[in-house]
Design a protein around this motif. Sequence first.
Motif, mmCIF file in Angstrom:
data_model
loop_
_atom_site.group_PDB
_atom_site.id
_atom_site.type_symbol
_atom_site.label_atom_id
_atom_site.label_comp_id
_atom_site.label_asym_id
_atom_site.label_seq_id
_atom_site.Cartn_x
_atom_site.Cartn_y
_atom_site.Cartn_z
ATOM 1 N N GLY A 162 0.873 -1.260 -0.180
ATOM 2 C CA GLY A 162 0.011 0.019 -0.244
ATOM 3 C C GLY A 162 0.931 1.226 -0.227
ATOM 4 N N GLU A 163 -0.436 2.809 0.446
ATOM 5 C CA GLU A 163 1.098 3.940 0.387
ATOM 6 C C GLU A 163 1.307 4.480 1.582
ATOM 7 O OE1 GLU A 163 0.439 8.433 -1.163
ATOM 8 O OE2 GLU A 163 -1.370 6.872 -1.268
ATOM 9 N N HIS A 164 2.513 4.470 1.709
ATOM 10 C CA HIS A 164 3.109 4.866 3.051
ATOM 11 C C HIS A 164 4.881 5.294 2.938
ATOM 12 C CE1 HIS A 164 1.072 1.626 4.067
ATOM 13 N NE2 HIS A 164 1.540 0.214 3.653
ATOM 14 N N ASP A 165 4.830 6.245 4.577
ATOM 15 C CA ASP A 165 5.636 6.817 4.199
ATOM 16 C C ASP A 165 7.287 5.819 4.580
ATOM 17 O OD1 ASP A 165 8.213 8.240 6.038
ATOM 18 O OD2 ASP A 165 6.849 9.649 6.434
ATOM 19 N N PHE A 166 8.127 5.767 3.855
ATOM 20 C CA PHE A 166 9.238 4.493 4.566
ATOM 21 C C PHE A 166 10.344 5.154 4.003
ATOM 22 C CE2 PHE A 166 6.001 2.438 0.846
ATOM 23 C CZ PHE A 166 6.231 1.163 1.415
ATOM 24 N N SER A 167 10.215 6.119 5.299
ATOM 25 C CA SER A 167 11.569 7.002 5.878
ATOM 26 C C SER A 167 12.189 5.752 6.800
ATOM 27 C CB SER A 167 11.154 7.960 6.609
ATOM 28 O OG SER A 167 10.437 9.267 5.873
ATOM 29 N N SER A 168 11.322 5.175 6.689
ATOM 30 C CA SER A 168 12.647 3.615 7.507
ATOM 31 C C SER A 168 13.577 2.932 6.668
ATOM 32 C CB SER A 168 12.345 3.148 9.360
ATOM 33 O OG SER A 168 11.640 4.273 10.084
ATOM 34 N N PHE A 169 13.377 3.233 5.824
ATOM 35 C CA PHE A 169 13.618 1.767 4.749
ATOM 36 C C PHE A 169 14.633 2.746 3.452
ATOM 37 C CE2 PHE A 169 10.185 0.094 6.465
ATOM 38 C CZ PHE A 169 10.703 -1.765 7.305
ATOM 39 N N ARG A 170 14.867 4.536 3.773
ATOM 40 C CA ARG A 170 15.269 4.939 2.681
ATOM 41 C C ARG A 170 17.045 5.262 2.743
ATOM 42 N NH1 ARG A 170 12.993 11.249 2.533
ATOM 43 N NH2 ARG A 170 13.864 11.182 0.372
ATOM 44 N N ALA A 171 17.960 5.307 1.778
ATOM 45 C CA ALA A 171 19.601 5.566 2.983
ATOM 46 C C ALA A 171 19.886 7.103 3.507
ATOM 47 C CB ALA A 171 19.758 5.316 0.963
ATOM 48 N N SER A 226 6.304 -10.340 13.524
ATOM 49 C CA SER A 226 5.972 -11.080 12.834
ATOM 50 C C SER A 226 5.978 -9.338 12.529
ATOM 51 C CB SER A 226 5.031 -11.839 12.608
ATOM 52 O OG SER A 226 3.955 -11.374 14.076
ATOM 53 N N ASP A 227 5.809 -8.562 14.397
ATOM 54 C CA ASP A 227 5.703 -7.044 14.166
ATOM 55 C C ASP A 227 6.650 -6.424 13.778
ATOM 56 O OD1 ASP A 227 2.681 -7.591 14.825
ATOM 57 O OD2 ASP A 227 3.111 -7.575 16.084
ATOM 58 N N HIS A 228 7.955 -6.698 13.361
ATOM 59 C CA HIS A 228 8.895 -5.780 13.200
ATOM 60 C C HIS A 228 8.674 -4.598 12.831
ATOM 61 C CE1 HIS A 228 13.061 -5.389 13.063
ATOM 62 N NE2 HIS A 228 13.312 -5.192 12.387
ATOM 63 N N LEU A 229 8.648 -5.440 11.629
ATOM 64 C CA LEU A 229 8.551 -4.582 9.978
ATOM 65 C C LEU A 229 7.551 -3.748 10.299
ATOM 66 C CD1 LEU A 229 9.926 -6.739 8.985
ATOM 67 C CD2 LEU A 229 9.547 -5.567 6.045
ATOM 68 N N ALA A 230 5.996 -3.287 11.082
ATOM 69 C CA ALA A 230 5.405 -2.312 11.162
ATOM 70 C C ALA A 230 5.967 -2.186 11.709
ATOM 71 C CB ALA A 230 4.392 -3.196 11.648
ATOM 72 N N ARG A 231 6.570 -1.820 13.085
ATOM 73 C CA ARG A 231 7.574 -1.353 14.354
ATOM 74 C C ARG A 231 8.479 -0.541 13.680
ATOM 75 N NH1 ARG A 231 7.478 -6.047 17.549
ATOM 76 N NH2 ARG A 231 9.497 -6.529 16.722
ATOM 77 N N LEU A 232 9.119 -1.003 12.843
ATOM 78 C CA LEU A 232 9.937 0.121 12.047
ATOM 79 C C LEU A 232 9.430 1.373 10.509
ATOM 80 C CD1 LEU A 232 13.057 -2.458 10.839
ATOM 81 C CD2 LEU A 232 13.046 -1.018 12.385
ATOM 82 N N LEU A 233 8.395 0.891 10.465
ATOM 83 C CA LEU A 233 8.060 1.539 9.339
ATOM 84 C C LEU A 233 7.015 2.468 9.739
ATOM 85 C CD1 LEU A 233 6.341 1.946 6.646
ATOM 86 C CD2 LEU A 233 4.732 0.757 7.461
ATOM 87 N N ALA A 234 6.996 2.639 11.526
ATOM 88 C CA ALA A 234 5.793 3.706 12.024
ATOM 89 C C ALA A 234 7.015 4.750 12.627
ATOM 90 C CB ALA A 234 4.935 2.666 13.516
ATOM 91 N N LEU A 235 8.127 3.771 12.968
ATOM 92 C CA LEU A 235 8.977 5.039 13.673
ATOM 93 C C LEU A 235 9.919 6.575 12.121
ATOM 94 C CD1 LEU A 235 11.882 1.919 14.989
ATOM 95 C CD2 LEU A 235 10.513 4.170 16.497
ATOM 96 N N LYS A 236 9.246 5.977 11.390
ATOM 97 C CA LYS A 236 9.763 6.467 10.014
ATOM 98 C C LYS A 236 11.828 7.673 10.441
ATOM 99 C CE LYS A 236 5.150 7.569 9.764
ATOM 100 N NZ LYS A 236 4.868 9.362 9.390
ATOM 101 N N ASP A 237 12.171 5.968 10.990
ATOM 102 C CA ASP A 237 13.691 7.083 11.317
ATOM 103 C C ASP A 237 14.524 5.356 10.208
ATOM 104 O OD1 ASP A 237 15.814 7.336 12.165
ATOM 105 O OD2 ASP A 237 15.048 7.324 14.312
ATOM 106 N N ARG A 238 15.664 5.953 10.052
ATOM 107 C CA ARG A 238 16.493 5.015 9.191
ATOM 108 C C ARG A 238 17.554 3.980 10.244
ATOM 109 N NH1 ARG A 238 17.656 0.635 7.486
ATOM 110 N NH2 ARG A 238 19.703 0.197 6.694
#
Length: 314
Positions: A162-171, A226-238
């Motif tokens: 879906g559509e998200h803010d992927f700040s936690s996964f950007r260089a 299994s909630d690891h990526l959900a937590r990272l997505l919510a943090l918005k912090d690489r």
Amino acid sequence: MTLFQSLDDRHPLTGRLAMGVEYDGSAYCGWQRLKHAASVQAALETALSKVASQPVKVHASGRTDSGVHATRQIIHFDPPAPRSQKAWVFGANANLPRDVAVRWVRPVPDDFHARFKALARRYRYVILNQPSRPVLERANATWCRDPLDAEAMHVAAQVLVGEHDFSSFRAAGCQSKTPWRHLHFLEVHRHGPLVVVDVQGNAFLHHMIRNIVGALVTVGRGEQDSDHLARLLALKDRTLGDVTAPACGLHFVDSLYDAGWGLPREPLGPNLLAFLGEWTGERPLPDCPMVEFRRGRPVTAVVAERVPEGDSHD
């Protein structure tokens, strides 16, 4: 659908051309031309310029980073001289290094643009999951000696669809104006010793897929739940994320366009996964802002602000 199609050698092509390109990115600092290092773009432009006997500049569907491979990079260019289909393909391949090849060339309307008309991009990340180090696959798969739970990885990944803010996964050096991206699907499957992360989206941030894979591997190893990526997505912090997965396992396998452009359908790569039998364009695109925007349909002002410029990065 046949893999073998004859190339016309009698009729010179004029006007804009689209071309399918495959490359092993191991020896290159990515797709984009650089002054200080080897790039796939420079190798291709040099080869095409020799065929045309004049300088040629190409535009790609998206950038790939250093060490990343591609099996269906789509480019377009305006040839400065008429040459036949066969001359462009055979001539380019005769002048390209062995790790880059042209697969096909097609005439397209002048308003076709490899980057700005792309509706979606698709990547596959290949992990060789076995105790011993790889030999034949060492350049195009990432080795993981620890057992991976592919089903757990798949379940954990679905929160990113879906559509998200992927700040936690950007260089840290990502140059995109917005961290918002729309993932159409993200699947993880095991095929014998191969664990494959298959992802499609409107575009990708710098190192986005490799950072996602790094997080998924920690889930697959059982180090995270299994909630690891959900937590990272919510943090918005690489800075709070996991390691970046190596480039050698990542393959740019498809860039999707409206069928009206007439680009050929072909098996999705890499050839390690040929047994899957999937061809480009088989899966329907979702109703999402990027697809509507690229097809010239109206989108709301708020949604339009989130539509990236169309550059695909990894």
